[in-house]
Design a protein around this motif. Structure first.
Motif, PDB file in Angstrom:
ATOM      1  N   LYS A 123       0.873  -1.174   0.000  1.00 21.08           N
ATOM      2  CA  LYS A 123       0.000   0.000   0.000  1.00 21.08           C
ATOM      3  C   LYS A 123       0.909   1.222   0.000  1.00 21.08           C
ATOM      4  O   LYS A 123       1.842   1.309   0.796  1.00 21.08           O
ATOM      5  CB  LYS A 123      -0.900   0.014   1.226  1.00 21.08           C
ATOM      6  CG  LYS A 123      -1.935  -1.094   1.215  1.00 21.08           C
ATOM      7  CD  LYS A 123      -2.801  -1.023   2.441  1.00 21.08           C
ATOM      8  CE  LYS A 123      -3.814  -2.149   2.440  1.00 21.08           C
ATOM      9  NZ  LYS A 123      -4.627  -2.146   3.657  1.00 21.08           N
ATOM     10  N   HIS A 172      -3.711   7.508  -3.179  1.00 16.53           N
ATOM     11  CA  HIS A 172      -3.563   6.253  -2.441  1.00 16.53           C
ATOM     12  C   HIS A 172      -3.777   5.084  -3.391  1.00 16.53           C
ATOM     13  O   HIS A 172      -4.619   5.146  -4.278  1.00 16.53           O
ATOM     14  CB  HIS A 172      -4.592   6.160  -1.314  1.00 16.53           C
ATOM     15  CG  HIS A 172      -4.377   7.133  -0.224  1.00 16.53           C
ATOM     16  ND1 HIS A 172      -4.084   6.748   1.057  1.00 16.53           N
ATOM     17  CD2 HIS A 172      -4.390   8.493  -0.209  1.00 16.53           C
ATOM     18  CE1 HIS A 172      -3.939   7.818   1.819  1.00 16.53           C
ATOM     19  NE2 HIS A 172      -4.130   8.892   1.064  1.00 16.53           N
ATOM     20  N   SER A 222       3.956   6.801   2.759  1.00 19.03           N
ATOM     21  CA  SER A 222       3.713   5.366   2.635  1.00 19.03           C
ATOM     22  C   SER A 222       4.140   4.645   3.906  1.00 19.03           C
ATOM     23  O   SER A 222       3.488   3.688   4.329  1.00 19.03           O
ATOM     24  CB  SER A 222       4.465   4.797   1.429  1.00 19.03           C
ATOM     25  OG  SER A 222       3.963   5.359   0.237  1.00 19.03           O
ATOM     26  N   LEU A 230       1.444   5.178   6.419  1.00 13.38           N
ATOM     27  CA  LEU A 230       0.272   4.384   6.067  1.00 13.38           C
ATOM     28  C   LEU A 230       0.439   2.937   6.522  1.00 13.38           C
ATOM     29  O   LEU A 230      -0.504   2.323   7.031  1.00 13.38           O
ATOM     30  CB  LEU A 230       0.054   4.406   4.544  1.00 13.38           C
ATOM     31  CG  LEU A 230      -1.095   3.557   3.984  1.00 13.38           C
ATOM     32  CD1 LEU A 230      -2.430   4.179   4.423  1.00 13.38           C
ATOM     33  CD2 LEU A 230      -0.997   3.485   2.482  1.00 13.38           C
ATOM     34  N   THR A 236      -5.866   1.761  -8.009  1.00 16.95           N
ATOM     35  CA  THR A 236      -6.645   2.669  -7.173  1.00 16.95           C
ATOM     36  C   THR A 236      -8.117   2.300  -7.298  1.00 16.95           C
ATOM     37  O   THR A 236      -8.473   1.412  -8.072  1.00 16.95           O
ATOM     38  CB  THR A 236      -6.447   4.137  -7.607  1.00 16.95           C
ATOM     39  OG1 THR A 236      -7.015   4.302  -8.903  1.00 16.95           O
ATOM     40  CG2 THR A 236      -4.983   4.525  -7.629  1.00 16.95           C
ATOM     41  N   ILE A 266       1.336   5.737  -1.057  1.00  7.91           N
ATOM     42  CA  ILE A 266       0.762   7.046  -1.335  1.00  7.91           C
ATOM     43  C   ILE A 266       1.766   7.765  -2.223  1.00  7.91           C
ATOM     44  O   ILE A 266       2.958   7.794  -1.933  1.00  7.91           O
ATOM     45  CB  ILE A 266       0.528   7.861  -0.049  1.00  7.91           C
ATOM     46  CG1 ILE A 266      -0.390   7.110   0.912  1.00  7.91           C
ATOM     47  CG2 ILE A 266      -0.051   9.227  -0.382  1.00  7.91           C
ATOM     48  CD1 ILE A 266      -0.567   7.794   2.256  1.00  7.91           C
TER      49      ILE A 266
END
Length: 97
Positions: A45, A53, A87, A90, A70, A47
């Motif tokens: 995952k 995202h 990231s 996240l 996405t 960003i």
């Protein structure tokens, strides 16, 4: 001869300060970002630096790009467009209170 070296001493000191407070940390950060981009794998995952995202769907080593999945679909990005700091935040474990 001693006066010539003494007059350059402030310039040498200024260069040392600039190097240790600006250049060295920037080089260290660039090295960490390069290692982060190289360590990306499918399913991570992430960003992007623009705030998008997504999840890494494909990695291409030829042109140093990746395809990000996405909610709107799949988009191709350069690996350098992925934000290391955002990231990492996240994917950081959430602290329980």
């Amino acid at each position: 001869m001693g006066e010539g070296i003494g007059s350059f001493l402030p310039f040498i000191a200024m260069f040392a300060v600039v190097y240790f407070f600006m250049i060295a940390p920037q080089m260290k950060r660039a090295k960490k970002e390069k290692a982060f981009a190289a360590a990306l794998k499918r399913g991570d995952k992430i960003i992007t630096k623009s705030g998008m995202h997504g999840k890494v769907a494909e990695l291409n080593d030829k042109d140093n790009s990746c395809v990000i999945e996405t909610s709107a679909g799949k988009i191709k990005f350069d690996r350098s467009a992925i934000s290391m700091e955002m990231s990492s935040k996240l994917n950081a474990p959430v602290a329980k209170k």
